[in-house]
Design a protein around this motif. Structure first.
Motif, PDB file in Angstrom:
ATOM      1  N   SER A 145      14.071  71.642 -21.974  1.00  0.00           N
ATOM      2  CA  SER A 145      14.344  72.769 -21.076  1.00  0.00           C
ATOM      3  C   SER A 145      14.725  74.030 -21.841  1.00  0.00           C
ATOM      4  O   SER A 145      14.790  75.116 -21.252  1.00  0.00           O
TER       5      SER A 145
ATOM      6  N   ARG B  87      22.612  68.186 -25.617  1.00  0.00           N
ATOM      7  CA  ARG B  87      22.231  68.592 -24.268  1.00  0.00           C
ATOM      8  C   ARG B  87      21.291  69.794 -24.313  1.00  0.00           C
ATOM      9  O   ARG B  87      21.474  70.704 -25.115  1.00  0.00           O
TER      10      ARG B  87
ATOM     11  N   ASP C  20      16.384  66.983 -20.569  1.00  0.00           N
ATOM     12  CA  ASP C  20      17.784  67.386 -20.667  1.00  0.00           C
ATOM     13  C   ASP C  20      18.439  67.153 -22.016  1.00  0.00           C
ATOM     14  O   ASP C  20      19.593  67.541 -22.204  1.00  0.00           O
ATOM     15  N   ASP C  21      17.776  66.504 -22.951  1.00  0.00           N
ATOM     16  CA  ASP C  21      18.448  66.273 -24.231  1.00  0.00           C
ATOM     17  C   ASP C  21      17.464  65.972 -25.348  1.00  0.00           C
ATOM     18  O   ASP C  21      16.312  65.618 -25.111  1.00  0.00           O
TER      19      ASP C  21
ATOM     20  N   TYR D 172      19.224  64.672 -12.962  1.00  0.00           N
ATOM     21  CA  TYR D 172      18.996  65.636 -14.036  1.00  0.00           C
ATOM     22  C   TYR D 172      20.223  66.540 -14.166  1.00  0.00           C
ATOM     23  O   TYR D 172      21.050  66.628 -13.250  1.00  0.00           O
ATOM     24  N   ASP D 173      20.328  67.236 -15.269  1.00  0.00           N
ATOM     25  CA  ASP D 173      21.451  68.147 -15.455  1.00  0.00           C
ATOM     26  C   ASP D 173      21.442  69.290 -14.446  1.00  0.00           C
ATOM     27  O   ASP D 173      22.499  69.782 -14.057  1.00  0.00           O
ATOM     28  N   HIS D 174      20.245  69.698 -14.010  1.00  0.00           N
ATOM     29  CA  HIS D 174      20.148  70.894 -13.183  1.00  0.00           C
ATOM     30  C   HIS D 174      19.475  70.646 -11.838  1.00  0.00           C
ATOM     31  O   HIS D 174      19.112  71.595 -11.136  1.00  0.00           O
TER      32      HIS D 174
ATOM     33  N   TYR E 172      11.844  72.406 -15.596  1.00  0.00           N
ATOM     34  CA  TYR E 172      11.531  71.069 -15.114  1.00  0.00           C
ATOM     35  C   TYR E 172      10.140  70.984 -14.486  1.00  0.00           C
ATOM     36  O   TYR E 172       9.582  69.895 -14.348  1.00  0.00           O
TER      37      TYR E 172
END
Length: 434
Positions: free
Chosen positions: A55, A51, A102-103, A313-315, A172
């Motif tokens: 970013s 993860r 994200d990864d 997305y994660d964020h 992002y």
């Protein structure tokens, strides 16, 4: 010869149903993984995700994680890039390394008879990459070629512009590939720092499918990942979305204007997520029966295809989409998009809901069409925080969505006043007002 056998095994692999038996594995060293045992064919698909992804680029070092990821197969330990490739091919192993917002993703395929050697080779790639000067310059050149190509691609320009508007100063907002200037300036020390930041045990997710037992997988994980740092760089915070209604035009000489659009979305763990998922399928899903396809393509012939999709997305979370149309019809097409977006806030019909459920529940098992795809699904489930029985219960959740659920989520989610539309081209008849 071994490579031919592997290709045959992949071709003949029996597709598995969505209701698969997933085991939760913990290695002796404490690493977690999900496993689907399948001993019918002597190979294993392994999916690893770290993860953070691009970013995690340090300030002023945009593109470092992406460049580092591209170099992981360019030599390790005592092997230069050529020797590494020869060794991998001699084992009939397949490795793939990718990065996203994200990864960092690692995909591996290995025959049972060569699993020990293939895993050792992958371990060296992850823990002892060489980052030789000639390899760095070769991969840097490849990245720069992609950046230059994307600078002339209307779809890439539209996506980059929309990201910049939506995400402000968050990572992002810019491409993880970096810019020509930022990539040219990256040094070997920057690449080493990106490696330490991105590949760590505190952010790893693993899934395996194939001819391997839980005990064998646990030992493999400790050997493969045990030497990585315990912790990596801090993850970025939540992205503050800055989306207002209206149209942004990017003047670009192309016969087909590309239209990208987005508004705030819904978190994956929101109780209304499945209703939003079904609503999106009705409004802009993959089927020809979706509203956007029907109104833009079938009725008016304004595009070959139009889609919308929920982005998790994660964020940040978005409801976004894209289509292309002739510059002369761009204004008309955007008007149709806006009208359909406004109509979506009113809900859907019973027939539309039934058709969407039939498609979504019928298409889902088709994703589980081999060891590799199943492993990717499983690791994605883990990263999203889904329960281990999700694949067996997912269709039930789709079937449970009612018209009232759709109406509620439509009124809550659809925000025509926050729909930002980006048009790349030389559109005619277009109003940029909200």
């Amino acid at each position: 010869m071994i490579g031919r056998f592997l290709a045959l095994f992949l071709l003949l692999a029996t597709p598995l149903r969505a209701e698969i038996a997933i085991q939760d594995v913990t290695s002796p060293g404490g690493l977690k993984a999900w496993l689907v045992e399948d001993h019918s064919i002597p190979f294993t698909a392994l999916e690893i995700r770290f993860r953070g992804g691009t970013s995690l680029d340090a300030p002023g070092k945009r593109g470092a994680v992406n460049l580092m990821t591209g170099l992981l197969e360019e030599g390790a330990a005592e092997m230069n890039a050529q020797k590494f490739a020869e060794t991998r091919d001699g084992l009939a192993a397949e490795f793939r390394f990718d990065s996203s917002k994200d990864d960092v993703a690692v995909s591996a395929r290995m025959l049972t008879e060569n699993r020990t050697q293939a895993a050792e080779l992958l371990r060296l790639a992850l823990t002892r990459p060489r980052f030789d000067a000639d390899a760095v310059e070769r991969v840097r050149g490849q990245v720069l070629s992609i950046i230059r190509s994307n600078a002339k691609d209307p779809s890439a320009i539209a996506g980059r512009t929309l990201d910049g508007i939506a995400f402000g100063d968050h990572p992002y907002a810019s491409s993880g590939d970096g810019t020509e200037d930022s990539v040219q300036a990256l040094t070997r020390d920057d690449i080493l720092a990106a490696h330490t930041a991105a590949l760590a045990r505190d952010r790893v997710y693993v899934a395996a499918v194939g001819d391997i037992t839980p005990e064998q997988l646990g030992a493999l994980l400790d050997h493969l990942l045990g030497a990585l740092p315990e912790t990596g760089a801090p993850l970025p915070g939540a992205a503050k979305l800055d989306l207002t209604g209206g149209v942004t035009v990017v003047d670009f000489p192309t016969p087909q204007a590309v239209v990208s659009f987005a508004q705030p979305g819904l978190e994956r763990d929101d109780p209304d997520y499945f209703a939003a998922f079904v609503l999106n399928e009705i409004v802009g899903g993959e089927r020809f029966g979706s509203r956007l396809m029907r109104e833009l393509r079938e009725k008016r012939g304004l595009t070959y295809g139009a889609r919308s999709y929920l982005i998790d997305y994660d964020h940040a979370d978005l409801l976004a989409g894209q289509f292309a149309t002739d510059n002369k019809t761009a204004g008309q097409a955007v008007d149709v998009l806006r009208a359909e977006w406004a109509r979506a806030s009113e809900g859907v019909t019973a027939d539309e809901l039934a058709a969407a459920k039939t498609y979504l529940t019928g298409a889902y098992p088709l994703r589980f069409d081999g060891n590799g795809p199943i492993a990717r699904i499983l690791v994605g489930m883990q990263m999203t925080g889904l329960p281990i029985d999700y694949s067996a219960t997912r269709n039930q959740k789709i079937e449970a969505v009612t018209l009232d659920d759709i109406r509620r989520v439509a009124q809550r989610l659809i925000r025509p006043d926050q729909l930002r539309i980006v048009v790349v081209g030389q559109p005619e008849g277009l109003s940029t007002a909200p």
